[in-house]
Design an enzyme around this catalytic site. Structure first.
Site, PDB file in Angstrom:
ATOM      1  N   ASP A   1       3.809   0.774  11.674  1.00 14.76           N
ATOM      2  CA  ASP A   1       3.203  -0.309  11.037  1.00 14.76           C
ATOM      3  C   ASP A   1       3.175  -1.582  11.714  1.00 14.76           C
ATOM      4  OD1 ASP A   1       2.672   1.999  10.351  1.00 14.76           O
ATOM      5  OD2 ASP A   1       2.855   1.823   8.005  1.00 14.76           O
TER       6      ASP A   1
ATOM      7  N   LYS B   1       1.348  -1.170   0.261  1.00 17.57           N
ATOM      8  CA  LYS B   1      -0.199   0.107   0.221  1.00 17.57           C
ATOM      9  C   LYS B   1       0.728   1.287   0.006  1.00 17.57           C
ATOM     10  CE  LYS B   1      -1.698   2.042   3.372  1.00 17.57           C
ATOM     11  NZ  LYS B   1      -1.952   3.182   4.162  1.00 17.57           N
ATOM     12  N   ASN B   2       2.493   1.104   1.063  1.00 18.14           N
ATOM     13  CA  ASN B   2       2.669   2.576   0.933  1.00 18.14           C
ATOM     14  C   ASN B   2       4.065   2.525  -0.752  1.00 18.14           C
ATOM     15  OD1 ASN B   2       1.741   2.956   2.908  1.00 18.14           O
ATOM     16  ND2 ASN B   2       2.851   2.572   5.018  1.00 18.14           N
TER      17      ASN B   2
ATOM     18  N   ARG C   1      -0.070  14.804  12.672  1.00 19.40           N
ATOM     19  CA  ARG C   1       0.451  14.508  11.947  1.00 19.40           C
ATOM     20  C   ARG C   1       0.782  15.808  10.626  1.00 19.40           C
ATOM     21  NH1 ARG C   1      -0.931   8.317  10.314  1.00 19.40           N
ATOM     22  NH2 ARG C   1       0.528   9.187   8.808  1.00 19.40           N
TER      23      ARG C   1
ATOM     24  N   CYS D   1      -5.648   8.097   9.318  1.00 24.34           N
ATOM     25  CA  CYS D   1      -5.167   7.479  10.484  1.00 24.34           C
ATOM     26  C   CYS D   1      -5.294   8.757  11.491  1.00 24.34           C
ATOM     27  CB  CYS D   1      -4.365   6.051  11.019  1.00 24.34           C
ATOM     28  SG  CYS D   1      -4.217   4.998   9.311  1.00 24.34           S
TER      29      CYS D   1
ATOM     30  N   ARG E   1      -9.235  -0.452   4.147  1.00 21.72           N
ATOM     31  CA  ARG E   1      -7.896   0.857   3.665  1.00 21.72           C
ATOM     32  C   ARG E   1      -6.422  -0.111   3.445  1.00 21.72           C
ATOM     33  NH1 ARG E   1      -6.310   4.485   7.486  1.00 21.72           N
ATOM     34  NH2 ARG E   1      -4.498   5.053   5.665  1.00 21.72           N
TER      35      ARG E   1
HETATM   36  C1  UD1 Z   1       4.237   6.747   5.932  1.00 18.36           C
HETATM   37  C2  UD1 Z   1       3.095   5.802   6.107  1.00 18.36           C
HETATM   38  C3  UD1 Z   1       2.762   5.338   7.726  1.00 18.36           C
HETATM   39  C4  UD1 Z   1       3.848   5.163   8.335  1.00 18.36           C
HETATM   40  C5  UD1 Z   1       4.991   5.965   8.123  1.00 18.36           C
HETATM   41  C6  UD1 Z   1       5.996   6.180   9.720  1.00 18.36           C
HETATM   42  C7  UD1 Z   1       1.895   5.650   3.415  1.00 18.36           C
HETATM   43  C8  UD1 Z   1       1.736   6.145   2.787  1.00 18.36           C
HETATM   44  N1  UD1 Z   1       2.148   5.642   5.178  1.00 18.36           N
HETATM   45  O1  UD1 Z   1       3.466   8.062   6.460  1.00 18.36           O
HETATM   46  O2  UD1 Z   1       1.749   3.558   6.898  1.00 18.36           O
HETATM   47  O3  UD1 Z   1       3.474   4.702   9.250  1.00 18.36           O
HETATM   48  O4  UD1 Z   1       5.261   6.714   7.130  1.00 18.36           O
HETATM   49  O5  UD1 Z   1       6.537   5.030   9.027  1.00 18.36           O
HETATM   50  O6  UD1 Z   1       3.492   5.583   3.008  1.00 18.36           O
HETATM   51  N2  UD1 Z   1       6.586  14.365  11.104  1.00 18.36           N
HETATM   52  C9  UD1 Z   1       6.527  16.564  11.346  1.00 18.36           C
HETATM   53  N3  UD1 Z   1       7.026  16.725  10.076  1.00 18.36           N
HETATM   54  C10 UD1 Z   1       6.235  16.425   8.828  1.00 18.36           C
HETATM   55  C11 UD1 Z   1       5.697  14.964   8.403  1.00 18.36           C
HETATM   56  C12 UD1 Z   1       6.091  13.947   9.064  1.00 18.36           C
HETATM   57  O7  UD1 Z   1       6.943  16.069  11.803  1.00 18.36           O
HETATM   58  O8  UD1 Z   1       6.052  17.591   7.921  1.00 18.36           O
HETATM   59  C13 UD1 Z   1       6.215  13.381  11.521  1.00 18.36           C
HETATM   60  C14 UD1 Z   1       5.689  12.903  11.890  1.00 18.36           C
HETATM   61  O9  UD1 Z   1       4.567  13.347  12.977  1.00 18.36           O
HETATM   62  C15 UD1 Z   1       5.685  11.113  12.582  1.00 18.36           C
HETATM   63  C16 UD1 Z   1       7.320  11.223  11.950  1.00 18.36           C
HETATM   64  O10 UD1 Z   1       7.521  12.505  11.250  1.00 18.36           O
HETATM   65  O11 UD1 Z   1       6.540  12.044  13.935  1.00 18.36           O
HETATM   66  C17 UD1 Z   1       6.810  10.293  11.125  1.00 18.36           C
HETATM   67  O12 UD1 Z   1       6.181  10.222  10.141  1.00 18.36           O
HETATM   68  P1  UD1 Z   1       5.689  10.104   8.310  1.00 18.36           P
HETATM   69  O13 UD1 Z   1       7.301   9.135   7.979  1.00 18.36           O
HETATM   70  O14 UD1 Z   1       5.880  11.570   7.645  1.00 18.36           O
HETATM   71  O15 UD1 Z   1       4.729   9.640   8.096  1.00 18.36           O
HETATM   72  P2  UD1 Z   1       3.878   9.026   7.044  1.00 18.36           P
HETATM   73  O16 UD1 Z   1       4.301   8.855   5.488  1.00 18.36           O
HETATM   74  O17 UD1 Z   1       2.348  10.249   6.813  1.00 18.36           O
END
Ligand code: UD1
Length: 420
Positions: free
Chosen positions: A306, A22-23, A120, A115, A398
């Site tokens: 995850d 999915k990711n 986020r 989620c 999902r």
């Molecule tokens: C992706 C995955 C999700 C997984 C996560 C962490 C997808 C669709 N989803 O989510 O399943 O749980 O990686 O492996 O690929 N953060 C910030 N600022 C930002 C972005 C992120 O502070 O602009 C923080 C988040 O709050 C979190 C951490 O960084 O604490 C990691 O988040 P991130 O790697 O961005 O998660 P996603 O890419 O949204």
């Protein structure tokens, strides 16, 4: 809303194939917006998130068709804005921002949903785009990014919790059509980022270093259509492996990528689970008595957040004290109170969950709160005595392809109940 009715206490036995990740597929689908030519993506899992992404691309003017596990996208012409209602529903939709900025030099996207596992933010995505020369405004729940020119630069994408997966994907996708060289420091190293880079390179992009914390992108003028097969879902594979161990069964997983699962496989081994690897096939059994372990979630190649909830269920079934520390998302323990309804004894201390394992789990009605928490509740229901009803399973649909069907194929007594 549908629910799952599980009659637990049956060890899982049999063989199951791992679906596409999915990711990986969500950003890859978004990347098709970077070219007017046709892209064909194979090994695409049948998930509601994929359906959402297909609709989002179509709402932006792309022609999208789905035939079995193959998705074809051609974004010959693009509209400047997509369907906000759709975009709002799925966190993964944020990754259309990078390709739209790259190709059209502008994008308006509603702040994403998904989620509920803590706040986020997308500040790092936006910082990266600003560094490339875009102006960014947030107004009325929408993000507007605009740039007359995108100019390659050195940028740092590390945040409080380390690198960002979709942030890295987004900035990489904007940078492929920028002028000059972009170096992304503290880039996410997840296999899904590598798969996206591979896809982009096949399209004609020049990306080096994906899979390491430093990614270098040399901008090109245009990209072309490609065919690509998505990598197997390491999170789905880990979920089935844990379900096999939790129910004391034997499951053979086909089409897995154990080289993407080192941290999980290592922890399972430490916990007394036997995993035999043969190429892309994993055979999972309980090797003997389960042992409690400490798990800390970390960015790749650490233990994935995850898989945290699923591992917690295994620890709840393991006599002794297991400690699970969540370092990526701050509110990712919503499954704890639901697991308590099944008889698990788990206390939360700051970022850690202390699991007093070995209690007998017995079936109960539970509520799924997010995607991976739902998977954990299903595993707990499979291991518990009696009947567990997992409500609100739209989260599961999902991210897990036909999970009830796959589990039934392994002998689970699991039934989907459609509700109005
Ligand atoms: C992706 C995955 C999700 C997984 C996560 C962490 C997808 C669709 N989803 O989510 O399943 O749980 O990686 O492996 O690929 N953060 C910030 N600022 C930002 C972005 C992120 O502070 O602009 C923080 C988040 O709050 C979190 C951490 O960084 O604490 C990691 O988040 P991130 O790697 O961005 O998660 P996603 O890419 O949204």
């Amino acid at each position: 809303m549908d629910s799952l009715l599980i009659k637990g206490g049956v060890p899982l036995h049999g063989e199951v194939s791992v679906s596409g990740a999915k990711n990986a597929v969500l950003p890859i689908m978004a990347a098709t917006l970077l070219t007017p030519e046709k892209c064909v993506i194979r090994h695409v899992p049948d998930l509601t998130d994929v359906g959402f992404m297909a609709k989002i691309l179509a709402s932006l003017g792309a022609r999208v068709s789905v035939d079995g596990d193959t998705v074809t996208v051609q974004a010959a012409k693009l509209k400047p804005v997509g369907d906000y209602e759709l975009i709002r529903k799925m966190r993964g939709s944020i990754c259309i921002l990078g390709p739209l900025l790259g190709r059209q030099r502008q994008a308006t996207v509603s702040l994403p949903g998904g989620c509920i596992i803590g706040t986020r933010p997308i500040d790092l995505h936006l910082k990266g785009m600003r560094d490339l020369g875009a102006s960014v405004t947030v107004e009325g729940g929408y993000v507007n990014v605009r740039a007359r020119r995108l100019i390659g630069c050195d940028l740092f994408l590390g945040g409080r919790a380390g690198p960002t997966v979709l942030g890295t994907a987004n900035v990489m996708m904007a940078a492929v059509l920028a002028e000059g060289v972009t170096t992304i420091e503290s880039a996410a190293c997840e296999p899904e980022v590598v798969d996206l880079a591979y896809f982009l390179n096949k399209m004609g992009a020049k990306i080096l270093g994906a899979g390491s914390p430093t990614i270098t992108v040399t901008g090109v003028k245009q990209l072309h259509g490609v065919e690509h097969e998505v990598i197997p879902d390491r999170i789905e594979a880990a979920t089935f492996a844990i379900a096999a161990a939790a129910t004391d069964g034997e499951v053979i997983l086909h089409g897995a990528r154990p080289d993407h699962m080192h941290a999980v496989l290592d922890k399972l081994k430490e916990a007394g689970v036997k995993v035999v690897r043969k190429g892309l096939t994993l055979t999972v059994t309980r090797g003997g008595r389960l042992k409690p372990v400490d798990v800390t979630t970390l960015p790749y190649s650490g233990f994935p957040t995850d898989v945290q909830a699923q591992m917690m269920v295994l620890m709840a079934l393991t006599p002794g004290l297991g400690i699970i520390t969540e370092r990526i998302f701050e509110s990712r323990f919503m499954h704890v109170s639901e697991l308590a309804r099944l008889g698990a004894e788990i206390a939360i201390e700051g970022p850690s969950a202390i699991v007093k394992g070995g209690r007998k789990l017995s079936g109960a009605p539970v509520m799924a709160s997010d995607l991976r928490a739902s998977a954990a509740l299903v595993i707990a229901g499979l291991a518990a005595q009696g009947t567990t009803q997992v409500n609100r399973i739209y989260h599961l649909d999902r991210g897990y392809e036909k999970i009830d069907q796959k589990l039934r194929g392994l002998g689970a007594r699991i039934q989907r109940i459609a509700q109005e």
